[in-house]
Design a protein around this motif. Structure first.
Motif, PDB file in Angstrom:
ATOM      1  N   VAL A 222     112.052  69.149  91.867  1.00  0.00           N
ATOM      2  CA  VAL A 222     112.589  68.969  93.106  1.00  0.00           C
ATOM      3  C   VAL A 222     112.247  70.017  93.966  1.00  0.00           C
ATOM      4  O   VAL A 222     112.478  69.873  95.451  1.00  0.00           O
ATOM      5  CB  VAL A 222     114.800  68.943  92.978  1.00  0.00           C
ATOM      6  CG1 VAL A 222     114.827  69.114  93.924  1.00  0.00           C
ATOM      7  CG2 VAL A 222     114.436  67.389  92.059  1.00  0.00           C
TER       8      VAL A 222
ATOM      9  N   PHE B 249     110.954  61.169  89.696  1.00  0.00           N
ATOM     10  CA  PHE B 249     112.026  60.712  89.813  1.00  0.00           C
ATOM     11  C   PHE B 249     112.076  59.710  88.920  1.00  0.00           C
ATOM     12  O   PHE B 249     113.317  59.345  88.177  1.00  0.00           O
ATOM     13  CB  PHE B 249     112.673  60.859  91.008  1.00  0.00           C
ATOM     14  CG  PHE B 249     112.435  62.324  91.594  1.00  0.00           C
ATOM     15  CD1 PHE B 249     112.698  63.353  91.098  1.00  0.00           C
ATOM     16  CD2 PHE B 249     111.794  62.793  92.555  1.00  0.00           C
ATOM     17  CE1 PHE B 249     112.288  64.351  91.093  1.00  0.00           C
ATOM     18  CE2 PHE B 249     111.651  64.265  93.128  1.00  0.00           C
ATOM     19  CZ  PHE B 249     112.077  65.023  92.276  1.00  0.00           C
TER      20      PHE B 249
ATOM     21  N   ILE C 138     115.377  58.576  85.788  1.00  0.00           N
ATOM     22  CA  ILE C 138     116.515  57.623  86.085  1.00  0.00           C
ATOM     23  C   ILE C 138     116.305  56.936  85.079  1.00  0.00           C
ATOM     24  O   ILE C 138     117.340  56.247  84.202  1.00  0.00           O
ATOM     25  CB  ILE C 138     116.729  57.080  87.014  1.00  0.00           C
ATOM     26  CG1 ILE C 138     117.285  58.038  88.542  1.00  0.00           C
ATOM     27  CG2 ILE C 138     117.136  56.029  87.408  1.00  0.00           C
ATOM     28  CD1 ILE C 138     116.642  57.431  89.803  1.00  0.00           C
TER      29      ILE C 138
ATOM     30  N   ASN D 234     124.365  61.087  89.464  1.00  0.00           N
ATOM     31  CA  ASN D 234     123.505  60.252  88.978  1.00  0.00           C
ATOM     32  C   ASN D 234     123.512  59.249  90.046  1.00  0.00           C
ATOM     33  O   ASN D 234     122.679  58.678  90.350  1.00  0.00           O
ATOM     34  CB  ASN D 234     124.059  59.551  88.091  1.00  0.00           C
ATOM     35  CG  ASN D 234     123.889  60.218  86.741  1.00  0.00           C
ATOM     36  OD1 ASN D 234     122.948  61.758  86.872  1.00  0.00           O
ATOM     37  ND2 ASN D 234     123.999  60.420  85.297  1.00  0.00           N
TER      38      ASN D 234
ATOM     39  N   ASP E 139     121.459  60.708  92.872  1.00  0.00           N
ATOM     40  CA  ASP E 139     120.068  60.008  93.092  1.00  0.00           C
ATOM     41  C   ASP E 139     119.441  59.289  93.205  1.00  0.00           C
ATOM     42  O   ASP E 139     118.911  58.737  93.710  1.00  0.00           O
ATOM     43  CB  ASP E 139     120.231  61.313  91.234  1.00  0.00           C
ATOM     44  CG  ASP E 139     119.991  62.607  91.246  1.00  0.00           C
ATOM     45  OD1 ASP E 139     119.622  62.654  92.205  1.00  0.00           O
ATOM     46  OD2 ASP E 139     119.591  62.518  90.190  1.00  0.00           O
TER      47      ASP E 139
ATOM     48  N   ARG F  27     117.717  65.172  98.174  1.00  0.00           N
ATOM     49  CA  ARG F  27     117.803  65.873  96.445  1.00  0.00           C
ATOM     50  C   ARG F  27     118.031  67.589  96.292  1.00  0.00           C
ATOM     51  O   ARG F  27     118.162  67.299  95.545  1.00  0.00           O
ATOM     52  CB  ARG F  27     116.574  65.323  96.357  1.00  0.00           C
ATOM     53  CG  ARG F  27     115.520  63.557  96.290  1.00  0.00           C
ATOM     54  CD  ARG F  27     114.495  63.775  95.784  1.00  0.00           C
ATOM     55  NE  ARG F  27     114.255  62.497  95.991  1.00  0.00           N
ATOM     56  CZ  ARG F  27     112.756  61.983  96.160  1.00  0.00           C
ATOM     57  NH1 ARG F  27     111.702  62.924  95.937  1.00  0.00           N
ATOM     58  NH2 ARG F  27     112.542  61.139  96.549  1.00  0.00           N
TER      59      ARG F  27
ATOM     60  N   ARG G 146     120.760  68.216  94.525  1.00  0.00           N
ATOM     61  CA  ARG G 146     120.536  68.213  93.235  1.00  0.00           C
ATOM     62  C   ARG G 146     120.822  69.348  92.438  1.00  0.00           C
ATOM     63  O   ARG G 146     122.022  70.066  91.868  1.00  0.00           O
ATOM     64  CB  ARG G 146     119.895  66.885  92.563  1.00  0.00           C
ATOM     65  CG  ARG G 146     121.012  66.398  91.852  1.00  0.00           C
ATOM     66  CD  ARG G 146     119.046  66.068  91.705  1.00  0.00           C
ATOM     67  NE  ARG G 146     118.203  66.286  90.349  1.00  0.00           N
ATOM     68  CZ  ARG G 146     117.911  65.494  89.602  1.00  0.00           C
ATOM     69  NH1 ARG G 146     117.860  64.665  89.911  1.00  0.00           N
ATOM     70  NH2 ARG G 146     117.378  65.985  88.809  1.00  0.00           N
TER      71      ARG G 146
END
Lengths: 756, 756
Positions: B429, B451, B455, B473, B476, B513, B516
């Motif tokens: 990230v 990414f 996931i 989540n 994301d 992002r 995060r």
């Protein structure tokens, strides 16, 4: 009130009877022991820690150390050291002194402070003398100052200009002063709050950095379409973006920084609105909440520490004075030792007063001993003012008793004490204010006479001492005297020249009378009382700000002095020539266009004004950009750090303090009346020894009535067959902040309830 | 975890045995009674007061009234009514509608809301139906709206332009909505705070008035020497002085208003500094303190009211369901009635779940009855999500059990659950952010794939349901999907035209992002969790602001619409022609010079932006003076009232709310762990029925280990010889605000401790 003065004064003659009986209850203590105990009691009253050796010489030295004369000398030395900045380069122009003069003064002050430290060193009982949190820093600062002075003299003799690096350290000496306990408390609180607040601020700065990157990405591809009104590129540089967005959180540049984007596309305003909601409304509230949280917690610790220290001192004093009961179960303080203690603590008071205090502490307990818990109330009791009959009755009654009690005088007294008299005066104040507003200067003399008459009448009716006990009366008196002086001066002035302008500012002081009216309304009075009860603590925060201001002012003067100079005073109103504040680099900047030339760091006074402006925050970015223009981009760091420290940290701690105090006043005001006052005050009231001051304005009529039958009604408390003539002055209305704080954390509460 | 699914599902087959025994313990209740009890329980859950008649028809009508469909229809009607302002004159230009269209929609909405009111009228049990604080205002607003519409139609048919006076009343309907309880709470709080705050504000305004008079007296004789840089007279008019000094308290005009006096004589700055210390730092802090004080007090009352209402409802339900013990001493709820109640409250749940709830409430008490206190926990229990084994295991395990348990799969799962996997992604990230900052667009596809892979792996390892249970989540996932869509779109776009500018704004979303990373650091996570736990309550304050914004926007539009129009977009950067915003009166004003033309009240969206700018306060006086210039001096009143209401009152209440919540989180976090959770949660944990979500990210390795011997270790709670497959989803981490509040005021605390 009608007791004969001589008779009550004779109370001290009857005293030896008690004094004789003193020898019966316990063996007398040596003078040294009594002095030691008295020292502990005084320390408990003043909140000193007093780490002194207990041998007689050290005790004497310690008492000398706390003598007001010594004490104030050292404080004056620190004050003189701090005020040197007015005279040193860059000095306030009209009072500049040569550097050897200021150096001499500085040297003298440093020596004084050092001698104080040495004095401490002699009597100190601490094994590791330099372990103290105050002594080592003081010494280091003093040594650095000496080194700095030596270097500066050598270098300037060699013709090299150098920086006086020890000057920003000077205000730290303020923190190391003996009576700066509260100030140290606030700084400790700030330090303890730092870890938590740094987390929030880091998160906040990360958000700013994040939004700055976003702004860069959004606007860098639109440089042809979005630009400032002067054609400058918009949000095209990351560091600039960061600074703009940081300023945006202070709202100082708000709609302006948004307008180019708004003009281009109204939906871009969403970027700024979301940013402000997150970074301004959310994060700044969280900052305040975090600070408040921490503040509350640490304030509690601080108060607990103070109380513990006080009780330690009292315990030490009690340990010296106590005798044990035969069974060895209880430790008690005999009356004889109390009297000798009090004679040392308050040598100027009469024995009658000492034994009155004893009676209050002992209460219904007639054994001639008091317990430790009862003894621990001594501090509250000693802080109360004691007044005898002489001090309580109007002076005129004493001087012309017959005249005072005559029929006419009685009428006058009734009239003055009547509430309509007050209403009439209040009305006159309003009329006066209206006349001032309408520039009817002729009426001024009429009002003047009226107000002087009012004060004279009050003198007559209530007596001088009583009159000057009310802060509001003192305020009135000062205003009237000042107005009288000014009016007379003005009259004299006018006969000389016609230009009365110089006195205008002082004339406006008349308007301050209006404050009286506000005080007359109950709802407002409560708010004003709260403000005045926190007044002393506000001074502490003023001192905290002063320390920060001083340090930043000196750094600012080293960095920016002389780079911006005010334009010569513009006599021509339609002056349109561009202003550059004596520095061509400022040409065209917002700083120059707003004519901020006087906001400079050329001397300490101007620096303080600039720092105040920075604290108020508005337009601080214009000021910052001005100083950046005449120096370097890095100067922004100075302004950002100032903002973080002073605005976000100190001002929020100040808000937290006000919040906490108001919550406190509120909590206390909701409690039942008998819990509001301390145990000692309750006892005094029960014994009828209180002098109720709050009533004295309205109740003269009732007073007249009770005066005649007071001999029958009174006699709540009788000593030696007579009511003593001494009364305690109970604190009126607002409690002191410290008491409130202790009450808040329910310290000693249990003891209060148990002991009486 | 290793239980066979079919086996545990069979639990519901074993249920009839219990269901049969139901008939033994108490006579069955009629359907009507059960429905009534269920209605009370639902009211307790939703916090409704529900004043309905208890006859079956009214109960059915009341339940219908609370049906989501009906409920949302009426809410949508209010929403539609509020959004009409977008289309009515002065409308947002591109979506303007003719007035008969908006009128029709308005009429329809009014009818809908009226029908809702009529519906209430049928089932209401209140004798004086219109006494309610909500119904009469609603009716009055609706009738006024109809009258207003009729008048407007008639007048506009006659060619007279008139004002739609009912429009500012619309947001008040928002307050009268059924689910707007919190919103009403805040408004009630504001109303209750008014008396105290008005005292402080009056004192504050008197101070401003006083200083304005002082400024007049000081400067009016110096008009030749002190003047603004444009030659205008300085502080020469009392009302202007008042306005300037009022603005000064908001700091919006700070150094500027002082500069002329500063230039004349530096000591005049003292006047402004003293003024700011008194009026800004002192009074504004006192305002916050007063509001905080009141807020805290009234919040407590509000919470107590809510709890009392909830308990009343539960009491009513219990009174219907209870049976008395033979001795008549105790009132108890038998199991059979519990089951029928639950079947009505939650018809879709299995009986197994109902009896599990029963077991939690009854605990070790095996008599088949529960007490009132135990019953009162039903609300907490019903609010918890229940999940069976099927929902807990990863979907892939169910679909491809063999593959999932293979050696490679096990390795992958271990790797993904490992913390280094998370570190690696976090690193990616950062790298991604750096690439974006440096405009390395080519790297984007690489990160994209990385990414997406992350996931997908998480989907595989944890299962979809578990994955989507974490807010982080979901965040994301949305970012990745959005980025994917945008990247594809951008690719398509580029092939058509080269101008990718329109997508820039969305591309920047990738930067989100970075949030995060912040979440990955413990210290920051705590702050973020607190923020997210107060998120819903923040919406309430958003709604409060919306109501104020809406009312002021409509008044503002009536007063100022069309008077200021934006200049045509300036294509020439070096444009220097003076700007007048379409109104010659603005020529030379600060408003025009700052190019604020877009800050106008020409439609609701622009109005909201202006009101937001006014809320941020900076430069509000420039905005105000602009609108004053195009209308009248009296327009200042609009802006001052807005400032008093929104900035001083609402924003301070918001600050008070944040402060209180933080204090709360802090107090709760200091309590011992077992007091932090409610009694029900404790019970569930003891019985081993909890599904600990917080552990699922890290603990897969341990899970693997325990999986094999779980049959031995588990069995904390066994029902009918088997461990039930159902688990409660305990709330993770942050408590809900309402629970926190109840905890703060220690309501039900005693009950909690006694009942279990």
């Amino acid at each position: 009130m009608s007791y004969n003065v001589e008779e009550t004064e004779g109370g001290s003659l009857g005293e030896p009877r008690n004094a004789d009986s003193d020898t019966e209850d316990a063996p007398p203590l040596s003078d040294e022991d009594v002095r030691l105990a008295a020292t502990y009691v005084n320390d408990a009253r003043n909140g000193n820690r007093g780490n002194f050796k207990t041998d007689p010489k050290s005790v004497r030295l310690y008492n000398l150390y706390n003598e007001p004369a010594f004490f104030w000398t050292s404080h004056m030395a620190v004050g003189a050291l701090l005020s040197l900045v007015l005279f040193e380069d860059p000095a306030v122009p009209s009072i500049r002194l040569d550097y050897w003069i200021t150096m001499c003064v500085e040297l003298f002050c440093v020596c004084l402070i050092f001698s104080r430290l040495a004095h401490q060193g002699i009597f100190s009982s601490e094994k590791n003398f330099w372990r103290s949190k105050r002594r080592l820093p003081t010494l280091v600062i003093l040594l650095l100052t000496l080194l700095d002075m030596a270097l500066y003299v050598i270098l300037s003799e060699l013709g090299v200009t150098s920086v006086r690096f020890s000057r920003p350290l000077r205000p730290l000496l303020l923190l190391c002063m003996d009576r700066a306990k509260q100030l140290r408390g606030v700084f400790k609180n700030i330090l303890l709050t730092l870890p938590d607040i740094i987390t929030v601020l880091t998160l906040f700065l990360l958000s700013v950095a994040f939004f700055a990157l976003m702004a860069l990405k959004i606007f860098q591809n639109r440089q042809d379409l979005v630009y400032y009104s002067d054609g400058q590129p918009y949000m095209h540089n990351y560091l600039d973006n960061f600074f703009h967005l940081y300023v945006l959180v202070t709202t100082a540049n708000f709609p302006d920084v948004m307008m180019p984007a708004f003009d281009y596309n109204p939906w871009f305003t969403l970027f700024f609105i979301i940013y402000l909601i997150i970074c301004l409304y959310l994060f700044m509230s969280i900052c305040l909440a975090t600070i408040y949280n921490n503040f509350k917690e640490h304030l509690k610790e601080y108060v607990e520490d103070s109380v513990r220290e006080k009780q330690n001192n009292l315990q030490l004093a009690f340990d010296i004075l106590k005798v044990e009961t035969e069974a060895g179960e209880e430790e008690l303080l005999p009356r004889s030792r109390w009297m000798s203690l009090m004679r040392t603590v308050h040598p100027k008071r009469l024995d009658l007063e000492h034994s009155l205090l004893w009676d209050v502490l002992a209460g219904s307990n007639q054994t001639g001993y008091i317990s430790k818990k009862e003894f621990f109330h001594v501090v509250n009791l000693l802080d109360m003012r004691v007044l005898d009959d002489k001090g309580r009755e109007p002076e005129f009654q004493r001087w012309f008793p017959r005249c005072f009690r005559s029929r006419i005088s009685r009428l006058v007294r009734k009239a003055v004490a009547n509430r309509f008299f007050r209403y009439f005066i209040d009305l006159a104040v309003v009329a006066n204010a209206v006349c001032i507003a309408l520039d009817q200067d002729d009426a001024e003399w009429f009002f003047m006479v009226l107000f002087i008459l009012e004060i004279l009448l009050k003198f007559y009716v209530f007596g001088l001492k009583k009159f000057f006990r009310s802060a509001m009366n003192i305020f009135d008196f000062i205003l009237i005297v000042a107005a009288l002086v000014i009016n007379v001066l003005e009259l004299a002035w006018k006969s000389i020249s016609n230009q009365s302008g110089a006195l205008d500012f002082l004339l406006v002081l008349r308007l301050l009378r209006l404050v009286r009216l506000v005080y007359a309304i109950e709802r407002f009075r409560i708010v004003l009382k709260t403000i005045s009860s926190i007044g002393r603590s506000l001074l502490t925060y003023g001192a905290v700000l002063f320390v920060f201001f001083y340090i930043f002012a000196i750094i600012g003067m080293e960095a920016f002095a002389g780079r911006i100079t005010p334009e010569p005073f513009l006599t021509n109103r339609s002056q349109t020539r561009p202003i550059t504040c004596g520095n061509p680099r400022l040409n065209g900047t917002q700083f120059a266009m707003n004519r901020y030339c006087n906001n400079n760091f050329n001397d300490i006074l101007h620096s303080f004004v600039v720092l105040f402006e920075l604290m108020v925050v508005n337009q601080w970015h214009v000021l910052a950009e001005g100083f950046v223009a005449v120096t370097h981009q890095a100067a922004r760091i100075y302004f950002i750090i100032y903002h973080l420290l002073v605005v976000i940290l100190v001002l929020n701690i100040f808000s937290a303090f006000i919040l906490e105090l108001f919550m406190l006043e509120y909590t206390v005001s909701k409690e039942p009346a008998e819990r509001k006052v301390s145990a000692v005050v309750r006892r005094i009231t029960v014994m009828g020894l209180n002098e109720d001051e709050s009533a004295y304005m309205d109740d003269i009529e009732e007073e007249e009535a009770t005066e005649d039958d007071s001999e029958m009604a009174a006699a709540d408390y009788v000593r030696g067959g007579r009511r003593p003539s001494i009364r305690f002055m109970l604190p009126r209305g607002g409690n002191k902040v410290e008491e409130l704080l202790q009450k808040m954390y329910e310290i000693e509460r249990e003891e209060d309830d148990n002991s009486f």
